[in-house]
Motif scaffolding. Structure first.
Motif, mmCIF file in Angstrom:
data_model
loop_
_atom_site.group_PDB
_atom_site.id
_atom_site.type_symbol
_atom_site.label_atom_id
_atom_site.label_comp_id
_atom_site.label_asym_id
_atom_site.label_seq_id
_atom_site.Cartn_x
_atom_site.Cartn_y
_atom_site.Cartn_z
ATOM 1 N N ILE A 67 113.075 17.707 23.879
ATOM 2 C CA ILE A 67 111.898 17.677 22.999
ATOM 3 C C ILE A 67 112.306 17.295 21.574
ATOM 4 N N LEU A 68 113.458 17.774 21.142
ATOM 5 C CA LEU A 68 113.968 17.395 19.816
ATOM 6 C C LEU A 68 114.172 15.881 19.757
ATOM 7 N N ALA A 69 114.821 15.340 20.796
ATOM 8 C CA ALA A 69 115.093 13.898 20.831
ATOM 9 C C ALA A 69 113.789 13.103 20.886
ATOM 10 N N ASP A 70 112.891 13.497 21.769
ATOM 11 C CA ASP A 70 111.581 12.831 21.858
ATOM 12 C C ASP A 70 110.898 12.834 20.485
ATOM 13 N N SER A 71 110.908 13.995 19.834
ATOM 14 C CA SER A 71 110.187 14.150 18.564
ATOM 15 C C SER A 71 110.818 13.305 17.470
ATOM 16 N N TYR A 72 112.152 13.240 17.456
ATOM 17 C CA TYR A 72 112.828 12.458 16.409
ATOM 18 C C TYR A 72 112.560 10.965 16.589
ATOM 19 N N VAL A 73 112.641 10.505 17.833
ATOM 20 C CA VAL A 73 112.407 9.079 18.091
ATOM 21 C C VAL A 73 110.934 8.745 17.806
ATOM 22 N N LEU A 74 110.047 9.655 18.157
ATOM 23 C CA LEU A 74 108.624 9.431 17.885
ATOM 24 C C LEU A 74 108.322 9.476 16.379
ATOM 25 N N LEU A 75 109.054 10.296 15.651
ATOM 26 C CA LEU A 75 108.938 10.327 14.184
ATOM 27 C C LEU A 75 109.253 8.930 13.624
ATOM 28 N N MET A 76 110.331 8.337 14.131
ATOM 29 C CA MET A 76 110.716 7.003 13.658
ATOM 30 C C MET A 76 109.664 5.947 14.037
ATOM 31 N N LYS A 77 109.195 6.016 15.274
ATOM 32 C CA LYS A 77 108.152 5.087 15.733
ATOM 33 C C LYS A 77 106.901 5.207 14.862
ATOM 34 N N THR A 78 106.547 6.452 14.530
ATOM 35 C CA THR A 78 105.328 6.702 13.761
ATOM 36 C C THR A 78 105.480 6.163 12.340
ATOM 37 N N GLN A 79 106.674 6.305 11.770
ATOM 38 C CA GLN A 79 106.906 5.735 10.439
ATOM 39 C C GLN A 79 106.892 4.217 10.494
ATOM 40 N N ASN A 80 107.391 3.653 11.578
ATOM 41 C CA ASN A 80 107.355 2.206 11.757
ATOM 42 C C ASN A 80 105.897 1.714 11.646
ATOM 43 N N VAL A 81 104.991 2.408 12.335
ATOM 44 C CA VAL A 81 103.570 2.034 12.283
ATOM 45 C C VAL A 81 103.016 2.258 10.872
ATOM 46 N N HIS A 82 103.352 3.389 10.271
ATOM 47 C CA HIS A 82 102.896 3.708 8.910
ATOM 48 C C HIS A 82 103.267 2.577 7.933
ATOM 49 N N TRP A 83 104.478 2.071 8.072
ATOM 50 C CA TRP A 83 104.963 1.051 7.136
ATOM 51 C C TRP A 83 104.456 -0.344 7.484
ATOM 52 N N ASN A 84 104.388 -0.658 8.769
ATOM 53 C CA ASN A 84 104.221 -2.065 9.165
ATOM 54 C C ASN A 84 102.840 -2.442 9.694
ATOM 55 N N VAL A 85 101.968 -1.464 9.879
ATOM 56 C CA VAL A 85 100.650 -1.804 10.419
ATOM 57 C C VAL A 85 99.887 -2.717 9.439
ATOM 58 N N GLU A 86 99.136 -3.644 10.003
ATOM 59 C CA GLU A 86 98.294 -4.539 9.204
ATOM 60 C C GLU A 86 96.948 -4.686 9.888
ATOM 61 N N GLY A 87 95.940 -5.050 9.143
ATOM 62 C CA GLY A 87 94.639 -5.307 9.758
ATOM 63 C C GLY A 87 93.552 -4.417 9.200
ATOM 64 N N ALA A 88 92.359 -4.549 9.813
ATOM 65 C CA ALA A 88 91.170 -3.860 9.295
ATOM 66 C C ALA A 88 91.338 -2.341 9.258
ATOM 67 N N GLY A 89 92.079 -1.805 10.220
ATOM 68 C CA GLY A 89 92.237 -0.342 10.277
ATOM 69 C C GLY A 89 93.398 0.168 9.455
ATOM 70 N N PHE A 90 93.962 -0.699 8.602
ATOM 71 C CA PHE A 90 95.184 -0.319 7.884
ATOM 72 C C PHE A 90 95.114 1.062 7.244
ATOM 73 N N ARG A 91 94.101 1.293 6.426
ATOM 74 C CA ARG A 91 94.100 2.533 5.648
ATOM 75 C C ARG A 91 94.024 3.773 6.547
ATOM 76 N N ALA A 92 93.126 3.733 7.523
ATOM 77 C CA ALA A 92 92.968 4.884 8.420
ATOM 78 C C ALA A 92 94.265 5.148 9.198
ATOM 79 N N ILE A 93 94.874 4.086 9.708
ATOM 80 C CA ILE A 93 96.080 4.259 10.524
ATOM 81 C C ILE A 93 97.270 4.654 9.651
ATOM 82 N N HIS A 94 97.340 4.064 8.463
ATOM 83 C CA HIS A 94 98.409 4.405 7.515
ATOM 84 C C HIS A 94 98.346 5.901 7.181
ATOM 85 N N LEU A 95 97.168 6.422 6.915
ATOM 86 C CA LEU A 95 97.027 7.838 6.546
ATOM 87 C C LEU A 95 97.225 8.757 7.747
#
Ligand SMILES: [Fe+2]
Length: 153
Positions: free
Chosen positions: A18-46
């Protein structure tokens, strides 16, 4: 040093995954936070920021629980990537694809949590079961949020 007289290997194994899953998912989630683009940017970023903050707090709780049980906490990217149920890459550049990738990862963590809680059902490690249960509630809430945000299923 351990809470129990014997090291609780099953609990340590379940928590390590669970620690490993959570850490890798933390990184994935930051990837989306930083790199998402498009109409939903603000909602998804937040939304992604709320989720990675929760994951950041959770990895500390889970790692410290491993230590309480006498285990050694995995703490390198190498270990996390070996133990986790998914990798750190996001296979899509578009908004919906990114959300689907996150959704899949949250569903895999949910499965690992349910499997882990079942494995510990005969043990008396209620403290660990409680930690796992609260993680399960978080991931189920995020699964609901991601599904509600997805434009096409
Ligand atoms: Fe930020």
């Amino acid at each position: 040093m351990s809470l129990f007289s014997a090291k609780s290997d099953t609990s340590v194994d379940v928590l390590s995954r669970i620690l490993a899953d959570s850490y890798v998912l933390l990184m994935k989630t930051q990837n989306v936070h930083w790199n998402v683009e498009g109409a939903g940017f603000r909602a998804i970023h937040l939304m992604s920021e709320e989720h990675y903050n929760d994951l950041f707090n959770a990895v500390d709780v889970v790692a410290e629980r491993i230590r309480m049980l006498g285990g050694k906490s995995p703490a390198t990217f190498d270990e996390f990537l070996k133990l986790a149920s998914f990798d750190d890459r996001i296979g899509a550049a578009d908004q919906n694809g990114m959300l689907k990738d996150l959704l899949k990862a949250h569903e895999l963590v949910r499965k690992d949590l349910i499997d882990g809680i079942k494995k510990l059902s005969e043990s008396e490690d209620f403290g660990t079961t409680d930690v796992l249960g609260s993680r399960l509630a978080f991931h189920e809430k995020v699964i609901w949020m991601l599904k509600a945000t997805l434009e096409e299923k």
